[in-house]
Enzyme design. Structure first.
Site, PDB file in Angstrom:
ATOM      1  N   HIS A   1      13.244  14.758  40.260  1.00 15.12           N
ATOM      2  CA  HIS A   1      12.482  14.245  39.131  1.00 15.12           C
ATOM      3  C   HIS A   1      11.044  13.949  39.565  1.00 15.12           C
ATOM      4  CE1 HIS A   1      16.255  14.084  37.101  1.00 15.12           C
ATOM      5  NE2 HIS A   1      16.754  13.137  37.893  1.00 15.12           N
ATOM      6  N   PRO A   2      10.112  13.846  38.624  1.00 17.43           N
ATOM      7  CA  PRO A   2       8.715  13.557  38.983  1.00 17.43           C
ATOM      8  C   PRO A   2       8.594  12.316  39.862  1.00 17.43           C
ATOM      9  CG  PRO A   2       8.862  14.163  36.672  1.00 17.43           C
ATOM     10  CD  PRO A   2      10.262  14.023  37.166  1.00 17.43           C
TER      11      PRO A   2
ATOM     12  N   TYR B   1      55.991  66.806  48.821  1.00 12.57           N
ATOM     13  CA  TYR B   1      54.593  66.709  48.403  1.00 12.57           C
ATOM     14  C   TYR B   1      53.703  67.543  49.321  1.00 12.57           C
ATOM     15  CZ  TYR B   1      50.013  64.601  47.480  1.00 12.57           C
ATOM     16  OH  TYR B   1      48.688  64.393  47.179  1.00 12.57           O
TER      17      TYR B   1
ATOM     18  N   ASN C   1      44.380  58.292  51.943  1.00 15.65           N
ATOM     19  CA  ASN C   1      44.335  57.440  50.751  1.00 15.65           C
ATOM     20  C   ASN C   1      42.897  57.127  50.365  1.00 15.65           C
ATOM     21  OD1 ASN C   1      47.228  56.924  50.357  1.00 15.65           O
ATOM     22  ND2 ASN C   1      47.100  55.914  52.348  1.00 15.65           N
TER      23      ASN C   1
ATOM     24  N   LEU D   1      40.827  68.825  40.915  1.00 19.26           N
ATOM     25  CA  LEU D   1      41.350  67.530  41.345  1.00 19.26           C
ATOM     26  C   LEU D   1      42.740  67.255  40.785  1.00 19.26           C
ATOM     27  CD1 LEU D   1      38.151  65.337  40.693  1.00 19.26           C
ATOM     28  CD2 LEU D   1      38.609  66.899  42.596  1.00 19.26           C
TER      29      LEU D   1
END
Length: 368
Positions: free
Chosen positions: A279-280, A103, A132, A53
């Site tokens: 809530h209750p 390259y 890429n 690589l």
């Protein structure tokens, strides 16, 4: 099997080495630019398989293309032939190997050296002409638009786009590594040039806009379609560039005397997720829908769901408990409510099949 990875501390090398370690069936030999020629020679004499690589793709001096790509590869091949070691090699070339820039010429010459090595030694050589690559750990502000955009957008830094219509061909690092592992674990595949699938095609402008949308989703709560394909890979990549102070984010909470209501996540075409507390003794709801449906899951406390058919007047009740997970689904045309019949605060998860639209709420108040 002793596996040598050159360029082991590069973007692709780090992802590959991690996967090889996870498998636990390989002895991993890693070579980087910091290692000497003697250390490379020693690793070549031990390796049963080589992932080559290492390479140069953005040097300050163009002559480094030849040195870093062609010369290093030729030396690797010469060493293996000299020591009569026909070791299989996977080589990461570039789609630019078909071009005549410095390259591309250096990568094509490296391919040629490997082809000669294969013919002289009988070893299999697998060559990938990669476009890429994107994914976690790629260096930003270097040679990857994806890495740069993800890094900068996640940090509210500017990005520069010269040509928004410029086409990009991309492959995801996990797909590349997966293809590598398929080769090393199979004896039946043919050597030579290899293909990576899928290859994603986009434009620079679309890429930037999509990453901006990922960022904005924390404010709108509307997630992109990140469950598969390119968006799945790109979102995973974007999140990997988040700084640690952005691993979490706050979302709005709406409270009154009954309890709290919090919208957690909205989707583009599959509704939204929320939770609420009560809530209750508190009853919430007391409305019906024409088309909207909902799924409720009590995760703490005890609840009584009441239903009444708007047309026939039929009534129905369901009692659920957080200790025994049970989803209760609302049905169009039935008014419904939920009452906390326990002694402690009740917490309920809620999914609705559509995002709440204040202009068309499809929510009509009607007591059960």
């Amino acid at each position: 099997m002793r596996v040598l990875v050159t360029g082991a501390n590069g973007f692709l090398g780090r992802n590959l080495c991690l996967r090889l370690k996870e498998l636990g069936t390989f002895e991993l030999l890693q070579i980087t630019r910091e290692h000497s020629v003697a250390e490379l020679e020693a690793a070549l004499n031990q390796a049963d398989f080589i992932f080559h690589l290492a390479g140069v793709n953005r040097p300050q001096d163009p002559t480094e293309f030849q040195t870093g790509n062609t010369v290093v590869t030729q030396h690797l091949c010469d060493s293996l032939i000299r020591h009569k070691r026909p070791v299989p090699i996977i080589y990461t070339s570039s789609i630019q190997a078909s071009l005549d820039n410095a390259y591309g010429v250096s990568k094509r010459a490296a391919e040629d050296a490997l082809s000669v090595y294969s013919k002289e030694s009988g070893a299999k050589v697998f060559i990938y002409r990669l476009p890429n690559i994107f994914g976690k750990w790629c260096k930003p502000n270097y040679n990857s638009a994806v890495a740069t955009f993800c890094h900068n957008i996640a940090r509210n830094l500017p990005i520069k786009i010269n040509d928004s219509a410029a086409e990009l061909k991309l492959v995801y690092v996990d797909d590349v590594v997966g293809s590598f592992l398929n080769l090393i674990q199979s004896d039946s595949l043919l050597d030579g040039f290899q293909e990576i699938s899928p290859v994603y095609t986009t434009t620079v402008g679309h890429l930037a806009a999509q990453i901006e949308a990922f960022k904005d989703s924390r404010n709108t709560l509307v997630t992109e379609r990140v469950g598969k394909g390119f968006l799945r890979a790109l979102y995973s990549t974007y999140v990997s560039y988040l700084p640690t102070d952005k691993f979490s984010y706050e979302i709005p909470k709406y409270g009154d005397l009954r309890g709290d209501f919090v919208e957690v996540l909205k989707t583009q075409d599959s509704g939204q997720f929320s939770f609420f507390t009560a809530h209750p003794g508190i009853t919430r709801g007391g409305h019906y829908h024409h088309s909207k449906t909902e799924k409720f899951l009590v995760i703490r406390g005890q609840a009584r769901f009441g239903f009444r058919n708007i047309d026939s007047g039929e009534k129905y009740e369901i009692v659920t408990d957080g200790a025994k997970p049970e989803v209760v689904e609302t049905v169009p045309g039935w008014t419904h409510d939920i009452t906390n019949i326990g002694d402690d605060e009740m917490i309920v998860m809620l999914w609705a099949n559509e995002i709440f639209d204040r202009n068309r709420p499809d929510t009509i108040t009607e007591k059960v």
